[in-house]
Design an enzyme around this catalytic site. Structure first.
Site, PDB file in Angstrom:
ATOM      1  N   ASN A   1       0.870  -1.374  -0.243  1.00 52.85           N
ATOM      2  CA  ASN A   1       0.254  -0.197  -0.155  1.00 52.85           C
ATOM      3  C   ASN A   1       1.175   1.420   0.139  1.00 52.85           C
ATOM      4  O   ASN A   1       2.164   0.871   0.202  1.00 52.85           O
ATOM      5  CB  ASN A   1      -0.779  -0.250   1.156  1.00 52.85           C
ATOM      6  CG  ASN A   1       0.045   0.115   3.272  1.00 52.85           C
ATOM      7  OD1 ASN A   1       0.559   0.891   3.005  1.00 52.85           O
ATOM      8  ND2 ASN A   1      -0.083  -1.168   3.415  1.00 52.85           N
TER       9      ASN A   1
ATOM     10  N   PRO B   1      -3.579 -11.297  10.133  1.00 53.58           N
ATOM     11  CA  PRO B   1      -3.845 -10.688  12.459  1.00 53.58           C
ATOM     12  C   PRO B   1      -3.500  -9.298  12.599  1.00 53.58           C
ATOM     13  O   PRO B   1      -3.242  -8.291  12.053  1.00 53.58           O
ATOM     14  CB  PRO B   1      -2.795 -11.765  12.742  1.00 53.58           C
ATOM     15  CG  PRO B   1      -0.855 -11.443  11.768  1.00 53.58           C
ATOM     16  CD  PRO B   1      -2.359 -11.815  11.398  1.00 53.58           C
TER      17      PRO B   1
ATOM     18  N   PHE C   1      -4.479   4.217  14.827  1.00 48.81           N
ATOM     19  CA  PHE C   1      -4.693   4.806  13.684  1.00 48.81           C
ATOM     20  C   PHE C   1      -6.177   4.249  13.165  1.00 48.81           C
ATOM     21  O   PHE C   1      -6.507   3.614  13.165  1.00 48.81           O
ATOM     22  CB  PHE C   1      -3.695   4.985  12.774  1.00 48.81           C
ATOM     23  CG  PHE C   1      -2.639   5.969  13.906  1.00 48.81           C
ATOM     24  CD1 PHE C   1      -1.958   5.857  14.719  1.00 48.81           C
ATOM     25  CD2 PHE C   1      -2.669   6.942  13.153  1.00 48.81           C
ATOM     26  CE1 PHE C   1      -0.742   6.495  15.608  1.00 48.81           C
ATOM     27  CE2 PHE C   1      -1.402   8.353  14.262  1.00 48.81           C
ATOM     28  CZ  PHE C   1      -0.971   7.744  14.736  1.00 48.81           C
TER      29      PHE C   1
ATOM     30  N   LYS D   1     -11.671  -2.964  18.222  1.00 46.16           N
ATOM     31  CA  LYS D   1     -10.554  -3.312  18.551  1.00 46.16           C
ATOM     32  C   LYS D   1     -10.226  -3.436  20.275  1.00 46.16           C
ATOM     33  O   LYS D   1      -8.929  -4.210  20.392  1.00 46.16           O
ATOM     34  CB  LYS D   1      -9.178  -2.559  17.931  1.00 46.16           C
ATOM     35  CG  LYS D   1     -10.048  -2.346  16.199  1.00 46.16           C
ATOM     36  CD  LYS D   1      -8.236  -2.460  15.477  1.00 46.16           C
ATOM     37  CE  LYS D   1      -8.566  -2.518  14.110  1.00 46.16           C
ATOM     38  NZ  LYS D   1      -8.058  -2.940  12.931  1.00 46.16           N
TER      39      LYS D   1
HETATM   40  O1  C5P Z   1      -9.327  -2.061  10.813  1.00 44.99           O
HETATM   41  P1  C5P Z   1      -8.065  -0.418  10.037  1.00 44.99           P
HETATM   42  O2  C5P Z   1      -6.490  -0.842   9.002  1.00 44.99           O
HETATM   43  O3  C5P Z   1      -8.506   0.266   9.370  1.00 44.99           O
HETATM   44  O4  C5P Z   1      -7.163  -0.290  11.473  1.00 44.99           O
HETATM   45  C1  C5P Z   1      -6.549   0.728  11.694  1.00 44.99           C
HETATM   46  C2  C5P Z   1      -5.864   0.471  12.880  1.00 44.99           C
HETATM   47  O5  C5P Z   1      -5.252  -1.242  13.342  1.00 44.99           O
HETATM   48  C3  C5P Z   1      -4.159   0.661  12.717  1.00 44.99           C
HETATM   49  O6  C5P Z   1      -3.282   1.382  14.077  1.00 44.99           O
HETATM   50  C4  C5P Z   1      -3.300  -0.243  12.274  1.00 44.99           C
HETATM   51  O7  C5P Z   1      -2.207  -0.453  12.660  1.00 44.99           O
HETATM   52  C5  C5P Z   1      -4.101  -1.482  13.292  1.00 44.99           C
HETATM   53  N1  C5P Z   1      -3.984  -2.790  12.309  1.00 44.99           N
HETATM   54  C6  C5P Z   1      -3.135  -3.852  12.942  1.00 44.99           C
HETATM   55  N2  C5P Z   1      -3.042  -4.965  12.292  1.00 44.99           N
HETATM   56  C7  C5P Z   1      -4.011  -4.808  11.182  1.00 44.99           C
HETATM   57  C8  C5P Z   1      -4.566  -4.117  10.403  1.00 44.99           C
HETATM   58  C9  C5P Z   1      -4.654  -2.587  10.953  1.00 44.99           C
HETATM   59  O8  C5P Z   1      -2.501  -2.987  14.428  1.00 44.99           O
HETATM   60  N3  C5P Z   1      -4.223  -6.288  10.633  1.00 44.99           N
END
Ligand code: C5P
Length: 416
Positions: free
Chosen positions: A226, A322, A342, A360
């Protein structure tokens, strides 16, 4: 340290009342002190006290800097092994950062090529002001060493970062700056690789920061990625470091280099990132700023996928990665006291981020609108809303560095 000479510039602030004790500590190590008292400093400690303890005359502003006969004052810096500014006021830092020289102290600082250690002291809002933080960053870039400020009750009745470091801690920083070993058991100092001494409100705390994108392999040469640059995560790690924290910086393949003075763990995939975070625990806080891929390729090929000429297209199947933030937030044992996530959203930012916080289990969510019109993704500025259990606070649009400093400061407050 015997025989070393400290040029001690005493700025104008209530913390100057602690300087006589600092002078005694310096003298007790067999070092000499050349004291310079600014006009404002003389409001808070007397020339008499300072000169008696230093055993030398005080140099002050009662002379004409443009007078030839006074040029000799400039030589004060020549005999010094280290210049210490304590307290370093916001005004003094601004002058130093911009190379102003309109009194004896600032003239000496500009005329000196010696190592300089500053012990900032000021009101918490002055300390947090973007101008002061900008000046601090410039001074650090110039190689100026800093010690403090501490967090706590202030003379003005407020609470926060801005108290001058205690004389014993400044003494440790002086010893360190002169190349000696820090005092045993001080525990408050952190010697960064570029020899910057930092103690601050996060001294003794460990914070894990995740940053950057992840790469999820399709085959040994191709991957899914990304556009995360890792800029915000790197700025947060640097800001936490600057407050004295030990930072474990777990980063995917970012385009922005990691900051100096943090423990960098480079990873590629989400699973490696999770393992690295697990290995870095325990921590007092975790800041998950990485743009982790939600899915990985389940049928990644161990060898390069070939175009076989048959017109058949490869079909990728996906598996969920994960969720590191959710996993850390929901740890039943060893959960960091503060977990910050974030949320990059393109619509209904506050509603979506509030739901994400609940889902979360993180303590805070730093939400931002990354719709293309904002220019935030890949840009230098950010406009965030911080969501906590008690509601959402919108921060004004500011540089990513400034967002990082404010966040680090709020983390320090939460952990205090
Ligand atoms: O679910 P989303 O990707 O929007 O959530 C963003 C937050 O979750 C960020 O803090 C990101 O670092 C964390 N994240 C994570 N592991 C993932 C997906 C997102 O720690 N697999």
């Amino acid at each position: 340290m015997d025989g070393k000479r400290i040029l001690l510039i005493i700025g104008g602030g209530i913390a100057a009342y602690k300087v006589p004790l600092l002078i005694r500590l310096i003298r007790a190590e067999g070092m000499q002190v050349t004291p310079v008292l600014t006009r404002a400093g003389a409001q808070f400690t007397t020339p008499m006290t300072v000169s008696v303890l230093a055993g030398e005359a005080v140099h002050d502003d009662l002379f004409d800097i443009s007078n030839e006969a006074e040029i000799g004052h400039i030589s004060l810096t020549r005999n010094a092994d280290l210049v210490v500014v304590a307290p370093a006021t916001a005004d003094m830092m601004a002058k130093m950062a911009n190379g102003l020289a309109d009194d004896l102290a600032s003239t000496l600082l500009l005329a000196s090529n010696k190592k300089v250690l500053i012990a900032p002291a000021m009101n918490v809002r002055m300390w947090n002001h973007p101008a002061t933080q900008r000046n601090l960053a410039m001074l650090r870039d110039d190689g100026i060493l800093t010690v403090g400020p501490d967090r706590g009750e202030m003379a003005c009745g407020e609470f926060g970062a801005g108290r001058m470091a205690e004389p014993e801690v400044i003494m440790d920083a002086i010893r360190d700056a002169l190349g000696g070993a820090p005092a045993l058991g001080s525990g408050l100092l952190k010697l960064l690789p570029e020899n910057k001494v930092v103690s601050g409100p996060l001294s003794g705390r460990h914070v894990i920061v995740t940053s950057g994108p992840t790469h999820e392999p399709i085959d040994p040469v191709r991957y899914i990625a990304n556009r995360s640059s890792g800029a915000q995560g790197a700025a947060i790690a640097a800001a936490l470091r600057d407050l004295g924290a030990r930072v474990s910086f777990v980063t995917g393949p970012a385009t922005v280099p990691p900051p100096e003075g943090v423990d960098v763990v480079g990873v590629e995939t989400a699973r490696q990132m999770r393992d690295a975070v697990q290995a870095a625990l325990p921590a007092d806080a975790a800041v998950m700023a990485a743009a982790v891929a939600d899915w990985r390729v389940d049928n990644a090929s161990p060898s390069k996928i070939k175009k076989d000429g048959s017109g058949n297209l490869p079909v990728l199947s996906f598996k969920e990665n994960p969720d590191i933030l959710a996993w850390v937030s929901q740890l039943t044992e060893g959960r960091p006291r503060l977990v910050v996530g974030f949320a990059a959203e393109t619509n209904d930012v506050i509603a979506n981020a509030t739901a994400k916080r609940a889902r979360k289990g993180s303590d805070w969510i730093v939400a931002n609108d990354v719709s293309p019109a904002t220019g935030i993704m890949g840009g230098t500025e950010n406009a965030v809303t911080v969501i906590r259990a008690d509601g959402a606070t919108e921060w004004p649009r500011m540089a990513k560095d400034a967002v990082a400093r404010r966040l680090a400061d709020e983390i320090a407050t939460a952990l205090a």
